[in-house]
Design a protein around this motif. Structure first.
Motif, short mmCIF file in Angstrom:
data_model
loop_
_atom_site.label_atom_id
_atom_site.label_comp_id
_atom_site.label_asym_id
_atom_site.label_seq_id
_atom_site.Cartn_x
_atom_site.Cartn_y
_atom_site.Cartn_z
N ALA A 34 1.04 -1.40 -0.13
CA ALA A 34 -0.02 0.27 -0.06
C ALA A 34 1.35 1.15 -0.41
O ALA A 34 0.52 2.23 -0.61
CB ALA A 34 -0.54 -0.09 0.97
N LEU A 35 2.11 1.20 0.28
CA LEU A 35 2.80 2.22 0.49
C LEU A 35 3.58 2.58 -0.76
O LEU A 35 4.18 4.11 -0.87
CB LEU A 35 4.30 1.86 1.18
CG LEU A 35 3.55 2.07 3.14
CD1 LEU A 35 5.30 1.69 4.15
CD2 LEU A 35 2.98 3.52 3.58
N GLN A 36 4.11 1.35 -1.64
CA GLN A 36 3.75 1.61 -3.09
C GLN A 36 2.98 1.93 -3.78
O GLN A 36 3.22 2.49 -5.00
CB GLN A 36 4.42 0.79 -3.02
CG GLN A 36 6.35 0.26 -2.19
CD GLN A 36 6.39 -1.45 -2.86
OE1 GLN A 36 5.55 -1.99 -3.36
NE2 GLN A 36 7.33 -1.64 -2.07
N GLY A 37 1.59 2.44 -3.60
CA GLY A 37 0.54 2.76 -4.16
C GLY A 37 -0.46 2.06 -4.86
O GLY A 37 -1.13 2.02 -5.42
N GLN A 38 -0.09 1.04 -3.75
CA GLN A 38 -0.92 -0.39 -4.50
C GLN A 38 -1.78 -0.51 -3.72
O GLN A 38 -2.44 -0.61 -2.20
CB GLN A 38 -0.37 -2.11 -4.42
CG GLN A 38 0.93 -1.67 -5.52
CD GLN A 38 1.19 -3.56 -5.71
OE1 GLN A 38 1.21 -4.36 -5.39
NE2 GLN A 38 3.27 -3.33 -5.44
N THR A 39 -3.80 -0.53 -4.07
CA THR A 39 -4.32 -0.70 -3.80
C THR A 39 -4.95 -2.01 -3.73
O THR A 39 -4.99 -2.48 -5.03
CB THR A 39 -5.40 0.27 -4.82
OG1 THR A 39 -5.19 1.51 -4.77
CG2 THR A 39 -7.02 -0.45 -3.13
N PRO A 40 -4.93 -2.92 -2.91
CA PRO A 40 -6.08 -4.53 -2.81
C PRO A 40 -7.37 -4.87 -3.88
O PRO A 40 -8.00 -3.89 -3.82
CB PRO A 40 -5.93 -5.11 -1.12
CG PRO A 40 -5.27 -3.90 -0.82
CD PRO A 40 -5.46 -2.43 -1.46
N THR A 41 -6.65 -5.59 -4.69
CA THR A 41 -8.17 -6.11 -5.23
C THR A 41 -9.50 -6.27 -4.13
O THR A 41 -9.72 -6.90 -3.34
CB THR A 41 -7.91 -7.31 -6.51
OG1 THR A 41 -6.98 -6.78 -6.82
CG2 THR A 41 -9.77 -7.21 -6.52
N GLY A 42 -10.89 -5.32 -4.92
CA GLY A 42 -12.10 -5.46 -3.81
C GLY A 42 -12.36 -4.23 -2.39
O GLY A 42 -12.64 -4.45 -1.65
N ALA A 43 -10.78 -3.91 -2.51
CA ALA A 43 -10.33 -2.80 -1.08
C ALA A 43 -11.69 -1.82 -1.29
O ALA A 43 -12.10 -0.94 -2.61
CB ALA A 43 -9.23 -2.09 -0.98
N ASP A 44 -12.18 -1.68 0.40
CA ASP A 44 -12.90 -0.61 -0.31
C ASP A 44 -13.03 0.24 1.49
O ASP A 44 -11.76 -0.55 2.10
CB ASP A 44 -14.54 -0.43 -0.44
CG ASP A 44 -15.12 -2.06 0.66
OD1 ASP A 44 -14.39 -1.54 1.56
OD2 ASP A 44 -15.85 -2.66 0.55
N LEU A 45 -13.78 1.44 1.70
CA LEU A 45 -13.65 2.04 3.17
C LEU A 45 -14.29 1.55 3.72
O LEU A 45 -14.77 2.71 4.54
CB LEU A 45 -13.42 3.04 2.66
CG LEU A 45 -12.48 4.76 1.89
CD1 LEU A 45 -12.51 5.37 1.14
CD2 LEU A 45 -10.93 3.83 2.51
#
Length: 217
Positions: A34-45
């Motif tokens: 995540a620190l490298q700018g990757q968003t996990p598949t299916g991630a939300d808030l």
């Protein structure tokens, strides 16, 4: 970062700090990506409770401007700290903690802007950018950000005599904001000679004086 109000606060922050998409505990192993700018598949808030009263304001201080994030839901504040301070681990957040000054957050937007500027001057020179970035990354202010985050609630956990609940809630937010902004100023200008106890006493004094116009020992 710009001033934002309402339920768009956390989505806007998550675009800049992808670790906010992670569920503390479950997603801790994904923190570095995540620190490298990757968003996990299916991630939300969905692990955050968003509120129309949430806000980001930019506070000007003698040490420069700092974003002040206010989250009205207590659980959102605690989740925010776990994502931004505790590497998405299920850290214990004491009920007495109502605010924080967070320093040294890796800021992908700053890095992307630096990369864009370099490649504009040196089109296609990716190897040059990599070498340049290795030099830049030693300047923490160039690649990281600081912020203040506040929770909504009564300062000290009770309403003192002489104030209504609404009055004290308003004063509490002023105390917290100026308290944490004082920490920011000390961190930026006097970090090399920072003393924990003196820093805390000074922050308390500034916060209380800003809210009440006096400080009575």
């Amino acid at each position: 970062m710009e001033e934002i109000y309402g339920k768009q606060v956390l989505p806007a922050l998550a675009e800049q700090f992808r670790q906010l998409y992670l569920l503390p505990g479950r997603d801790a192993p994904l923190y570095k990506k995540a620190l490298q700018g990757q968003t996990p598949t299916g991630a939300d808030l969905s692990h955050f409770v968003m509120d129309d009263r949430d806000s980001i304001i930019i506070e000007d201080t003698p040490a420069g401007s700092v974003p002040v994030v206010t989250l009205h839901d207590r659980s959102a504040f605690e989740t925010f700290l776990r994502c931004m301070v505790y590497r998405c681990e299920l850290a214990y957040i004491p009920a007495s903690q109502g605010a924080a000054m967070i320093s040294g957050i890796i800021d992908r937007q700053k890095i992307a802007a630096l990369r864009e500027g370099y490649l504009k001057e040196h089109p296609g020179d990716m190897m040059g950018w990599i070498r340049r970035f290795e030099e830049i990354r030693t300047d923490k202010r160039a690649v990281t950000s600081d912020m203040v985050v506040l929770s909504y609630g009564a300062y000290s956990g009770f309403v003192p005599e002489g104030h209504t609940e609404d009055e004290w809630l308003s004063l509490s937010m002023t105390i917290r904001k100026y308290h944490e902004c004082t920490h920011f100023i000390v961190h930026r200008l006097y970090h090399h000679e920072k003393d924990g106890l003196f820093d805390e006493l000074m922050a308390d004094t500034v916060g209380i004086y800003a809210a009440l116009g006096m400080y009575d020992m």
